[in-house]
Design an enzyme around this catalytic site. Structure first.
Site, PDB file in Angstrom:
ATOM      1  N   LYS A 149       9.726  -4.968  -4.145  1.00  0.00           N
ATOM      2  CA  LYS A 149       9.512  -4.589  -2.748  1.00  0.00           C
ATOM      3  C   LYS A 149      10.246  -5.588  -1.861  1.00  0.00           C
ATOM      4  O   LYS A 149      10.116  -6.802  -2.044  1.00  0.00           O
ATOM      5  CB  LYS A 149       8.011  -4.631  -2.462  1.00  0.00           C
ATOM      6  CG  LYS A 149       7.637  -4.578  -0.999  1.00  0.00           C
ATOM      7  CD  LYS A 149       6.146  -4.455  -0.884  1.00  0.00           C
ATOM      8  CE  LYS A 149       5.648  -4.772   0.486  1.00  0.00           C
ATOM      9  NZ  LYS A 149       4.222  -4.524   0.622  1.00  0.00           N
TER      10      LYS A 149
HETATM   11  C1  5RP Z   1       2.661  -8.906   2.358  1.00  0.00           C
HETATM   12  C2  5RP Z   1       2.765  -7.560   1.790  1.00  0.00           C
HETATM   13  C3  5RP Z   1       2.395  -6.385   2.637  1.00  0.00           C
HETATM   14  O1  5RP Z   1       1.833  -5.429   1.817  1.00  0.00           O
HETATM   15  C4  5RP Z   1       3.647  -5.906   3.265  1.00  0.00           C
HETATM   16  O2  5RP Z   1       3.983  -6.745   4.307  1.00  0.00           O
HETATM   17  C5  5RP Z   1       3.686  -4.394   3.596  1.00  0.00           C
HETATM   18  O3  5RP Z   1       3.147  -4.077   4.735  1.00  0.00           O
HETATM   19  P1  5RP Z   1       3.921  -3.911   6.103  1.00  0.00           P
HETATM   20  O4  5RP Z   1       4.558  -2.542   6.052  1.00  0.00           O
HETATM   21  O5  5RP Z   1       2.826  -4.018   7.093  1.00  0.00           O
HETATM   22  O6  5RP Z   1       4.980  -4.983   6.226  1.00  0.00           O
HETATM   23  O7  5RP Z   1       3.172  -7.384   0.683  1.00  0.00           O
HETATM   24  O8  5RP Z   1       3.339  -9.813   1.556  1.00  0.00           O
END
Ligand code: 5RP
Length: 266
Positions: free
Chosen positions: A172
Site C-alpha cells: 500500500k
Molecule cells: C496508516 C494507514 C491508514 O490505513 C491509511 O492512511 C489509509 O487511510 P487514508 O485513506 O485515510 O490515508 O495505513 O498508516
C-alpha cells in the site's frame, strides 16, 4: 505462494475484476479517536457492505465488528507509537496465531523507509513474511511516510520495491506524479491510500488516476468516512475501481447518492 495464501488474497483482490476497494479504519492505532472514527462501530456497520475488505486492528475488530461479518479482514499488526512520538519506532503488535484465530485474510504492517527506525520496520516485515509463509497468510506492507519525507515517485518507488523484495505479497502506498513508474518497478500488486481529506472530486480523481496507472485498488479511509456522504462516496469509489467509471461518471453517481438518507460520522 501456497494455495491457502492465494485463496486468502483472492478474498481481498476480487478475481472477477482483479481489483479491490479496501476500507481503512485502522487510524486509531496511532491517531486515537480520529474524526469519522470516534465510534468505530457506527462507521464500520454503515460502510462494511460496500467494502471488499476492512483494514483494522484486533481491538476494534473484537469490540466493533460482528463475528458474522462476511467481509474479509486485513488485520493491522504493527504499532506501538502514537502521533506524539517518533512514528517509525513500530513493532509487531499482534501474534500470527491471533491473526489466524481472528480469521484474518491478510496482515498489514508499516515500513518507514528513510526514517530513524527504518531497519527495525524492515526486519519486522521480513519476520512477518516468514510467519505468513508458514501458515498461508498474505502480508500487506504499508509504505508509511514519516514527518520529514516527501511523497514522490523516487521515494515511494524505493519503499514499494524494498517491501516487495522482502517478500510482501501486496503493498500500500500513496498516489503521486509518475505513479506508473512505481507500479512498473514493483513486482507485487499495489493499492493506494487516500491520504488526508480532500474534496470528493479530488479523491475520485486520485482513485481514477491510480487505477488507470496500474494500481489494483484503493485502501481508502478518511476520504470515505470523513465525507459528509460516506455511503455515496464509497459507492462512487467502487464505480471507478470495479466498473470502469471515469471521474465525471463517478461524481454523477456521488451526487445522486447524496439524496439517499445517510449519516455523517463523528
Ligand atoms: C496508516 C494507514 C491508514 O490505513 C491509511 O492512511 C489509509 O487511510 P487514508 O485513506 O485515510 O490515508 O495505513 O498508516
Amino acid at each position: 505462494m501456497s494455495w491457502g495464501l492465494k485463496n486468502r488474497l483472492s478474498k481481498i483482490i476480487k478475481p472477477k475484476t482483479g481489483k479491490t476497494v479496501m476500507l481503512a479504519v485502522d487510524h486509531g492505532y496511532f491517531l486515537g479517536p480520529t474524526t469519522g472514527l470516534k465510534k468505530p462501530v457506527e462507521t464500520i456497520s454503515a460502510l462494511q457492505q460496500y467494502a471488499d475488505a476492512l483494514m483494522l486492528t484486533r481491538g476494534v475488530l473484537r469490540a466493533s465488528v460482528s463475528d458474522k461479518i462476511e467481509v474479509p479482514i486485513v488485520l493491522r499488526v504493527s504499532g506501538g507509537t502514537s502521533v506524539l512520538t517518533e512514528l517509525s519506532n513500530e513493532g509487531l503488535t499482534c501474534a500470527m496465531e491471533d491473526a489466524l484465530r481472528l480469521n484474518a485474510s491478510a496482515v498489514a504492517l508499516s515500513i518507514f523507509v528513510g526514517a530513524q527506525y527504518e531497519r527495525q520496520t524492515l526486519l519486522n516485515l521480513a519476520k512477518l513474511v516468514d510467519e505468513g509463509e508458514q501458515c498461508g497468510m498474505p502480508v500487506l506492507a504499508v509504505t508509511a511516510v514519516g514527518k520529514d519525507m516527501g511523497r514522490d515517485a523516487r521515494y515511494l518507488g524505493l519503499a514499494c520495491r524494498i517491501a516487495a523484495e522482502l517478500g510482501a505479497h501486496f503493498v500500500k502506498t500513496y498516489y503521486c506524479k509518475d505513479f506508473s513508474q512505481i507500479v512498473d518497478s514493483c513486482p507485487v500488486p499495489i493499492v493506494v491510500a487516500g491520504g488526508t481529506k480532500v474534496s470528493e472530486k479530488e479523491a475520485l480523481e486520485l482513485a481514477y488516476n491510480a487505477i488507470s496507472e496500474g494500481a489494483v485498488g484503493v485502501d481508502m479511509g478518511r476520504n470515505i468516512f470523513q465525507s459528509d456522504y460516506p455511503v455515496a462516496m464509497i459507492k462512487a469509489v467502487r464505480s471507478i475501481v470495479h466498473d470502469g467509471f471515469n471521474v465525471n461518471e463517478a461524481l454523477d453517481l456521488f451526487e445522486k447518492g447524496k439524496k439517499e438518507k445517510q449519516k455523517k460520522f463523528d
